[in-house]
Scaffold this motif. Structure first.
Motif, PDB file in Angstrom:
ATOM      1  N   GLU A 118     -34.221   0.133  54.335  1.00 13.64           N
ATOM      2  CA  GLU A 118     -33.301   1.237  54.596  1.00 13.64           C
ATOM      3  C   GLU A 118     -32.026   1.100  53.756  1.00 13.64           C
ATOM      4  N   GLY A 119     -31.545  -0.130  53.621  1.00 20.27           N
ATOM      5  CA  GLY A 119     -30.329  -0.355  52.850  1.00 20.27           C
ATOM      6  C   GLY A 119     -30.498   0.008  51.386  1.00 20.27           C
ATOM      7  N   ILE A 120     -31.665  -0.265  50.833  1.00 26.89           N
ATOM      8  CA  ILE A 120     -31.918   0.044  49.429  1.00 26.89           C
ATOM      9  C   ILE A 120     -31.946   1.545  49.183  1.00 26.89           C
ATOM     10  N   PHE A 121     -32.489   2.305  50.150  1.00 28.90           N
ATOM     11  CA  PHE A 121     -32.649   3.746  49.943  1.00 28.90           C
ATOM     12  C   PHE A 121     -31.501   4.592  50.498  1.00 28.90           C
ATOM     13  N   ILE A 122     -30.457   3.970  51.006  1.00 26.72           N
ATOM     14  CA  ILE A 122     -29.293   4.742  51.448  1.00 26.72           C
ATOM     15  C   ILE A 122     -28.765   5.561  50.273  1.00 26.72           C
ATOM     16  N   PRO A 123     -28.504   6.858  50.466  1.00 24.12           N
ATOM     17  CA  PRO A 123     -27.988   7.693  49.371  1.00 24.12           C
ATOM     18  C   PRO A 123     -26.764   7.067  48.700  1.00 24.12           C
ATOM     19  N   LYS A 124     -26.755   7.138  47.391  1.00 22.55           N
ATOM     20  CA  LYS A 124     -25.693   6.612  46.531  1.00 22.55           C
ATOM     21  C   LYS A 124     -25.717   5.094  46.384  1.00 22.55           C
ATOM     22  N   ALA A 125     -26.660   4.423  47.053  1.00 28.34           N
ATOM     23  CA  ALA A 125     -26.834   2.989  46.806  1.00 28.34           C
ATOM     24  C   ALA A 125     -27.373   2.829  45.384  1.00 28.34           C
ATOM     25  N   PRO A 126     -27.073   1.726  44.722  1.00 29.58           N
ATOM     26  CA  PRO A 126     -27.446   1.550  43.307  1.00 29.58           C
ATOM     27  C   PRO A 126     -28.928   1.742  42.996  1.00 29.58           C
TER      28      PRO A 126
END
Length: 223
Positions: A118-126
């Motif tokens: 989930e952390g990787i695909f959070i919008p605006k995540a690198p």
């Protein structure tokens, strides 16, 4: 191809060449263009297969308990992202992901967890715009770029993320799990075929099929 042809033709004309000279250049270029249009996807597939390497050395000690844990974590993440309309693309690889795809993203080699996914695909995540590559119990890379399918029969309501998912399954034998950021719909894609509205049971089945290949023979005999 057209740019190459006109450049070459102009060079012949400027050099005082004849129509025959232009035709001599035109014929092979048109032939190459024809081959590229007709056999382009197959050529791309063969290039990908020849340059494929192991995504990462899979954990050969994987057991049924670990397979179930990874499946549950992936499903948990997919369903959470679906509820929040967060786009995601997860490739379940079989040691066959091409080197250029892995190199286009960031290597992680991290244990699978719903929180990390989930952390990787959070919008605006690198890394949120690219594909996540899973190999066995590991997330081996994220933020990877995939080949876009050129198929003409893909529904118009499926965007770039779905075309990329279809594209990689046309090239190599992988299963892709995808969440639409527009609708939150979860899909399972394999061999270019899209199964939309994937619920818990369908996701569980897809992941069981994937991890079934990884289980030791002793665990399979217990089924």
């Amino acid at each position: 191809f057209l740019a190459v042809f006109f450049t070459a033709a102009l060079a012949v004309i400027l050099a005082g060449g004849s129509i025959d000279g232009i035709a001599f250049i035109l014929v092979p270029i048109l032939f190459l263009l024809f081959v590229a249009l007709v056999y382009g996807q197959e050529l791309r597939r063969r290039v990908f297969m020849k340059t494929s390497i192991r995504a990462e050395e899979k954990d050969r000690s994987i057991n049924e308990e670990e397979a179930l844990r990874c499946s549950d974590e992936i499903i948990k993440a997919l369903q959470a992202m679906s509820k929040n309309d967060i786009g995601a693309l997860i490739v379940l690889s079989n040691e066959n992901v091409p080197a250029q795809i892995l190199e286009s993203g960031t290597r992680l080699n991290s244990d699978i967890s719903a929180e990390l996914i989930e952390g990787i695909f959070i919008p605006k995540a690198p890394l949120h715009d690219g594909a996540m590559i899973v190999s066995g119990t590991k997330i081996v890379a994220a933020g990877c770029f995939l080949p876009i399918s050129e198929a003409e029969n893909i529904p118009k309501d499926l965007g770039t993320r779905h075309r990329a998912a279809i594209g990689i399954t046309e090239m190599i034998d992988v299963t892709v799990l995808i969440v639409s950021e527009e609708t939150g719909i979860i899909s399972v894609i394999k061999q270019g075929n899209v199964q939309r509205y994937a619920d818990y049971d369908l996701l569980k089945s897809a992941l069981r099929d994937y991890y079934w290949q990884e289980l030791p023979l002793s665990d399979k005999k217990n089924k």
